[in-house]
Scaffold this motif. Structure first.
Motif, PDB file in Angstrom:
ATOM      1  N   ARG A 110      19.290  -1.660 -13.215  1.00 49.75           N
ATOM      2  CA  ARG A 110      18.124  -2.442 -13.276  1.00 49.75           C
ATOM      3  C   ARG A 110      16.965  -1.589 -13.686  1.00 49.75           C
ATOM      4  N   ARG A 111      16.268  -1.892 -14.763  1.00 50.22           N
ATOM      5  CA  ARG A 111      15.209  -1.340 -15.230  1.00 50.22           C
ATOM      6  C   ARG A 111      15.756   0.361 -15.553  1.00 50.22           C
ATOM      7  N   GLU A 112      16.858   0.147 -16.323  1.00 48.44           N
ATOM      8  CA  GLU A 112      17.301   1.497 -16.899  1.00 48.44           C
ATOM      9  C   GLU A 112      17.679   2.251 -15.990  1.00 48.44           C
ATOM     10  N   ARG A 113      17.963   2.094 -14.836  1.00 48.57           N
ATOM     11  CA  ARG A 113      18.368   2.990 -13.658  1.00 48.57           C
ATOM     12  C   ARG A 113      19.188   2.466 -12.662  1.00 48.57           C
ATOM     13  N   PRO A 114      19.953   2.988 -11.854  1.00 49.09           N
ATOM     14  CA  PRO A 114      20.907   2.572 -11.013  1.00 49.09           C
ATOM     15  C   PRO A 114      20.194   1.492 -10.089  1.00 49.09           C
ATOM     16  N   THR A 115      21.041   0.550  -9.765  1.00 44.84           N
ATOM     17  CA  THR A 115      20.442  -0.389  -8.780  1.00 44.84           C
ATOM     18  C   THR A 115      20.193   0.273  -7.384  1.00 44.84           C
ATOM     19  N   ALA A 116      19.500  -0.162  -6.327  1.00 43.66           N
ATOM     20  CA  ALA A 116      19.428   0.346  -4.926  1.00 43.66           C
ATOM     21  C   ALA A 116      20.818   0.177  -4.340  1.00 43.66           C
ATOM     22  N   ASN A 117      21.545  -1.205  -4.696  1.00 45.24           N
ATOM     23  CA  ASN A 117      22.928  -1.258  -4.098  1.00 45.24           C
ATOM     24  C   ASN A 117      23.811  -0.575  -4.653  1.00 45.24           C
ATOM     25  N   ALA A 118      23.627   0.114  -5.707  1.00 46.19           N
ATOM     26  CA  ALA A 118      24.666   0.887  -6.410  1.00 46.19           C
ATOM     27  C   ALA A 118      24.355   2.275  -5.794  1.00 46.19           C
ATOM     28  N   CYS A 230      19.813 -16.687 -21.338  1.00 47.48           N
ATOM     29  CA  CYS A 230      20.318 -16.528 -22.942  1.00 47.48           C
ATOM     30  C   CYS A 230      20.678 -15.089 -23.150  1.00 47.48           C
ATOM     31  N   LEU A 231      19.517 -14.321 -22.822  1.00 46.68           N
ATOM     32  CA  LEU A 231      19.918 -12.856 -22.436  1.00 46.68           C
ATOM     33  C   LEU A 231      21.243 -12.606 -21.927  1.00 46.68           C
ATOM     34  N   ASP A 232      21.225 -13.079 -20.968  1.00 45.87           N
ATOM     35  CA  ASP A 232      22.541 -12.735 -19.953  1.00 45.87           C
ATOM     36  C   ASP A 232      23.747 -12.922 -20.740  1.00 45.87           C
ATOM     37  N   ILE A 233      23.774 -13.694 -21.922  1.00 42.34           N
ATOM     38  CA  ILE A 233      25.063 -14.123 -22.745  1.00 42.34           C
ATOM     39  C   ILE A 233      24.943 -13.264 -23.635  1.00 42.34           C
ATOM     40  N   ALA A 234      23.687 -13.246 -24.482  1.00 39.48           N
ATOM     41  CA  ALA A 234      23.509 -12.891 -25.904  1.00 39.48           C
ATOM     42  C   ALA A 234      22.867 -11.390 -26.065  1.00 39.48           C
ATOM     43  N   GLY A 235      22.341 -10.903 -25.028  1.00 38.44           N
ATOM     44  CA  GLY A 235      21.566  -9.850 -25.080  1.00 38.44           C
ATOM     45  C   GLY A 235      22.436  -8.479 -25.051  1.00 38.44           C
ATOM     46  N   SER A 236      22.101  -7.396 -25.058  1.00 43.65           N
ATOM     47  CA  SER A 236      22.873  -5.888 -24.904  1.00 43.65           C
ATOM     48  C   SER A 236      22.099  -5.377 -23.777  1.00 43.65           C
ATOM     49  N   GLU A 237      23.255  -4.779 -23.155  1.00 41.92           N
ATOM     50  CA  GLU A 237      22.726  -4.126 -21.730  1.00 41.92           C
ATOM     51  C   GLU A 237      21.726  -2.910 -21.928  1.00 41.92           C
ATOM     52  N   GLU A 238      21.988  -2.284 -23.072  1.00 38.79           N
ATOM     53  CA  GLU A 238      21.297  -1.162 -23.577  1.00 38.79           C
ATOM     54  C   GLU A 238      19.791  -1.463 -23.652  1.00 38.79           C
ATOM     55  N   ALA A 239      19.456  -2.783 -24.484  1.00 38.32           N
ATOM     56  CA  ALA A 239      18.222  -3.148 -24.676  1.00 38.32           C
ATOM     57  C   ALA A 239      17.578  -3.790 -23.392  1.00 38.32           C
ATOM     58  N   ALA A 240      18.378  -4.247 -22.664  1.00 38.80           N
ATOM     59  CA  ALA A 240      17.815  -5.000 -21.549  1.00 38.80           C
ATOM     60  C   ALA A 240      17.553  -3.894 -20.277  1.00 38.80           C
ATOM     61  N   GLY A 241      18.140  -2.756 -20.348  1.00 41.38           N
ATOM     62  CA  GLY A 241      18.021  -2.018 -19.145  1.00 41.38           C
ATOM     63  C   GLY A 241      18.766  -2.341 -17.827  1.00 41.38           C
ATOM     64  N   LYS A 242      19.436  -3.681 -17.818  1.00 39.68           N
ATOM     65  CA  LYS A 242      20.089  -4.152 -16.793  1.00 39.68           C
ATOM     66  C   LYS A 242      21.305  -4.673 -16.946  1.00 39.68           C
TER      67      LYS A 242
END
Ligand code: IPE
Ligand code: IPE
Ligand code: MG
Ligand code: MG
Length: 343
Positions: A110-118, A230-242
């Motif tokens: 999330r926001r380019e960093r590990p999530t709290a749960n991770a 739509c981002l969840d389906i068609a986006g890239s994780e690198e660009a989205a940071g999540k």
């Protein structure tokens, strides 16, 4: 990748020249104050949990909701200290919902960093989200107008209700489009409405202006969630940071998938349901490919564009100032985000 310049820290050259930064630059001074106040909240917590809160509030989101509060504040009068406080509160509530949402989705980034749960597991993260919610409510209690605090609590409750209903309806093939819209209006629209509605209220606006601001927030919020779906389906994780594709993996039915289900033959419908039931990586990737190739993501993006246009029209109806233009420019930011995932 975050192209907005509102974050303090090393300037990003790309951001400095991006027209997308325009509406954010308009309220840059106030956004910096908001940023400082968000960081300062860490001191309000017990030293024993400071480290967790610090990690959470230091993450750099797009600060879309604070920007909305400030722009609508400017468009309806003055941007005062209470707008700054409201912006801080909304971002803290948003942050709390993200922490909880990442637990629900089992997301790791999330926001380019590990999530709290991770980092700390679900137990600590649930409570961290609760602590942030509670703190936001404490801050809300200091508005002179008690109605503001009530509305913040109401909207927060709507966000939670939306998330609960969505969780209950996972892999429910009977979910209708109307129900989908209602869920996203609650879980995401509520905070967008709150931002624009209360920002106008703080400036004691007449009902017609107030209504324009509300509707602007509502349409923009719904549009933003469809974009995100739509981002969840068609986006890239690198660009989205999540972490992406969690909707498909967890069986959350979003607009492109609902349309694909609705328009499929019985045989195809069964195949899609089986892939959603499966939820494993190959199944999820196959679903995403089907939704993109079938034009369902594209059509959802088109629908989002229409919603953005409708939202912008409410900003156009306000007195023509740089701030109401800024509200329109937020719509343009969303349009350019949409263009990036439209293929
Ligand atoms: C993500 O919101 C969750 C949704 C409601 C779609 P944002 O995309 O505004 O997340 P940040 O604040 O920039 O991280
Ligand atoms: C938005 O839903 C979460 C809330 C409104 C609380 P998502 O689950 O789609 O958000 P992301 O994609 O994880 O940011
Ligand atoms: Mg999520
Ligand atoms: Mg999402």
């Amino acid at each position: 990748v975050n192209f907005f310049t509102n974050s303090i820290g090393p300037a990003r050259t790309e951001a400095a020249i991006s027209p997308l930064a325009l509406p954010f630059n308009l309220v840059k001074k106030h956004l910096q104050i908001v940023e400082g106040e968000i960081s300062a909240q860490v001191r309000a917590f017990d030293p024993g949990i400071e480290e967790y809160v610090k990690y959470a509030v230091e993450s750099r989101g797009k600060r879309l909701r604070p920007a909305l509060v400030l722009l609508v504040g400017g468009a309806t009068g003055n941007i005062g200290q209470e707008h700054v406080n409201l912006a801080v509160i909304l971002e803290l509530i948003h942050l709390a919902t993200l922490i909880h949402d990442d637990i629900i989705d089992g997301a790791e980034l999330r926001r380019e960093r590990p999530t709290a749960n991770a980092l700390w597991g679900n137990a600590t993260s649930v409570l961290l989200g609760d602590a942030l919610f509670a703190h936001a409510m404490k801050l809300s209690a200091s508005f002179e107008d008690a109605e503001i605090c009530r509305q913040i609590a109401n909207a927060t409750s709507d966000v939670c209700a939306g998330e609960i209903i969505q969780t209950q309806r996972r892999r429910d093939w009977k979910l209708t489009l109307e129900e989908y819209y209602r869920i996203i209006e609650m879980k995401t629209g509520a905070l967008f409405v709150l931002a624009s509605d209360l920002a106008a209220r703080l400036n004691h606006q007449e009902p017609a202006v107030q209504e324009n601001c509300r509707e602007y927030g509502r349409k923009l919020g719904i549009a933003y969630q469809i974009y995100d779906d739509c981002l969840d389906i068609a986006g890239s994780e690198e660009a989205a940071g999540k972490t992406l594709r969690t909707d498909l993996g967890k069986g959350k039915l979003t607009l492109p998938i609902l349309r694909m289900l609705n328009e499929s033959t019985d045989l195809r419908h069964k195949e899609i349901c089986e892939l959603l039931e499966d939820g494993g990586e190959p199944a999820v990737n196959q679903l995403a490919d089907m939704a993109i190739a079938g034009g369902y993501v594209h059509r959802s993006i088109e629908e989002t564009r229409a919603l953005v246009a409708a939202a912008k029209a409410h900003a156009v109806a306000l007195p023509d100032t740089e701030y109401s233009q800024g509200m329109q420019a937020i719509g343009d930011v969303l349009l350019s985000l949409l263009a990036k995932i439209d293929q």
